[in-house]
Design a protein around this motif. Structure first.
Motif, mmCIF file in Angstrom:
data_model
loop_
_atom_site.group_PDB
_atom_site.id
_atom_site.type_symbol
_atom_site.label_atom_id
_atom_site.label_comp_id
_atom_site.label_asym_id
_atom_site.label_seq_id
_atom_site.Cartn_x
_atom_site.Cartn_y
_atom_site.Cartn_z
ATOM 1 N N ARG A 1 -9.202 27.902 -23.613
ATOM 2 C CA ARG A 1 -10.571 27.419 -23.616
ATOM 3 C C ARG A 1 -10.689 26.276 -22.629
ATOM 4 O O ARG A 1 -9.851 25.398 -22.577
ATOM 5 N N ILE A 2 -11.723 26.317 -21.845
ATOM 6 C CA ILE A 2 -12.005 25.268 -20.876
ATOM 7 C C ILE A 2 -13.402 24.752 -21.183
ATOM 8 O O ILE A 2 -14.339 25.531 -21.312
ATOM 9 N N CYS A 3 -13.527 23.472 -21.308
ATOM 10 C CA CYS A 3 -14.834 22.892 -21.624
ATOM 11 C C CYS A 3 -15.273 21.964 -20.510
ATOM 12 O O CYS A 3 -14.456 21.290 -19.896
ATOM 13 N N ALA A 4 -16.545 21.948 -20.268
ATOM 14 C CA ALA A 4 -17.122 20.974 -19.349
ATOM 15 C C ALA A 4 -17.588 19.802 -20.191
ATOM 16 O O ALA A 4 -18.049 19.981 -21.310
ATOM 17 N N GLN B 1 -19.579 22.190 -23.571
ATOM 18 C CA GLN B 1 -19.880 23.613 -23.498
ATOM 19 C C GLN B 1 -18.656 24.342 -22.995
ATOM 20 O O GLN B 1 -18.068 23.951 -21.988
ATOM 21 N N GLU B 2 -18.273 25.393 -23.697
ATOM 22 C CA GLU B 2 -17.113 26.164 -23.289
ATOM 23 C C GLU B 2 -17.448 26.984 -22.044
ATOM 24 O O GLU B 2 -18.533 27.536 -21.921
ATOM 25 N N ARG B 3 -16.520 27.017 -21.105
ATOM 26 C CA ARG B 3 -16.682 27.775 -19.860
ATOM 27 C C ARG B 3 -15.627 28.885 -19.823
ATOM 28 O O ARG B 3 -14.505 28.698 -20.258
ATOM 29 N N PRO B 4 -15.981 30.047 -19.247
ATOM 30 C CA PRO B 4 -15.004 31.130 -19.128
ATOM 31 C C PRO B 4 -13.826 30.717 -18.241
ATOM 32 O O PRO B 4 -14.018 30.078 -17.205
ATOM 33 N N VAL C 1 -20.019 27.694 -12.413
ATOM 34 C CA VAL C 1 -19.341 27.160 -11.232
ATOM 35 C C VAL C 1 -19.877 25.770 -10.904
ATOM 36 O O VAL C 1 -19.112 24.830 -10.687
ATOM 37 N N ALA C 2 -21.187 25.625 -10.886
ATOM 38 C CA ALA C 2 -21.789 24.332 -10.563
ATOM 39 C C ALA C 2 -21.398 23.272 -11.588
ATOM 40 O O ALA C 2 -21.081 22.139 -11.228
ATOM 41 N N GLU C 3 -21.381 23.634 -12.859
ATOM 42 C CA GLU C 3 -21.016 22.687 -13.916
ATOM 43 C C GLU C 3 -19.588 22.190 -13.736
ATOM 44 O O GLU C 3 -19.314 20.997 -13.833
ATOM 45 N N VAL C 4 -18.671 23.089 -13.436
ATOM 46 C CA VAL C 4 -17.273 22.700 -13.245
ATOM 47 C C VAL C 4 -17.123 21.848 -11.991
ATOM 48 O O VAL C 4 -16.431 20.829 -12.000
ATOM 49 N N LEU C 5 -17.777 22.226 -10.917
ATOM 50 C CA LEU C 5 -17.669 21.458 -9.674
ATOM 51 C C LEU C 5 -18.278 20.066 -9.788
ATOM 52 O O LEU C 5 -17.721 19.092 -9.289
ATOM 53 N N LEU C 6 -19.412 19.968 -10.436
ATOM 54 C CA LEU C 6 -20.115 18.689 -10.506
ATOM 55 C C LEU C 6 -19.621 17.775 -11.618
ATOM 56 O O LEU C 6 -19.600 16.565 -11.465
ATOM 57 N N ASN C 7 -19.229 18.347 -12.735
ATOM 58 C CA ASN C 7 -18.880 17.531 -13.886
ATOM 59 C C ASN C 7 -17.405 17.572 -14.279
ATOM 60 O O ASN C 7 -17.015 16.887 -15.208
ATOM 61 N N GLY C 8 -16.628 18.392 -13.598
ATOM 62 C CA GLY C 8 -15.196 18.436 -13.897
ATOM 63 C C GLY C 8 -14.885 19.184 -15.165
ATOM 64 O O GLY C 8 -15.698 19.918 -15.700
ATOM 65 N N LEU C 9 -13.669 19.010 -15.638
ATOM 66 C CA LEU C 9 -13.171 19.705 -16.817
ATOM 67 C C LEU C 9 -12.692 18.704 -17.853
ATOM 68 O O LEU C 9 -12.294 17.590 -17.518
ATOM 69 N N SER C 10 -12.669 19.118 -19.069
ATOM 70 C CA SER C 10 -12.048 18.344 -20.135
ATOM 71 C C SER C 10 -11.437 19.311 -21.119
ATOM 72 O O SER C 10 -11.888 20.451 -21.245
#
Length: 74
Positions: free
Chosen positions: A2-5, A15-18, A62-71
């Protein structure tokens, strides 16, 4: 996996990201999903659907991960 932004003002929470989104970003860039349809369809066939709502959802991820990173989730 699971990867979350992280939370943004608009979402109010994580929010969970694929995981496929992160894979394509790291290996080939954000548009690689549609350039490598065969590989993407093996990972998740529904990700390769080209209806507008699916393409928009992938682009937003894609935009969410690029702009806000991962947690990592708690």
């Amino acid at each position: 996996m699971r990867i979350c932004a992280p939370a943004t003002q608009a979402s109010g929470g994580r929010q969970e990201r694929p995981h496929q989104t992160l894979y394509f970003l790291l290996t080939s860039g954000g548009s690689a999903l549609y350039g490598q349809i065969a590989l993407a369809s093996l990972m998740s066939p529904e990700m390769t659907w080209t209806e507008e709502a699916r393409v928009r959802l992938y682009a937003e991820n894609v935009a969410e991960v690029l702009l806000n990173g991962l947690s990592l989730p708690n």
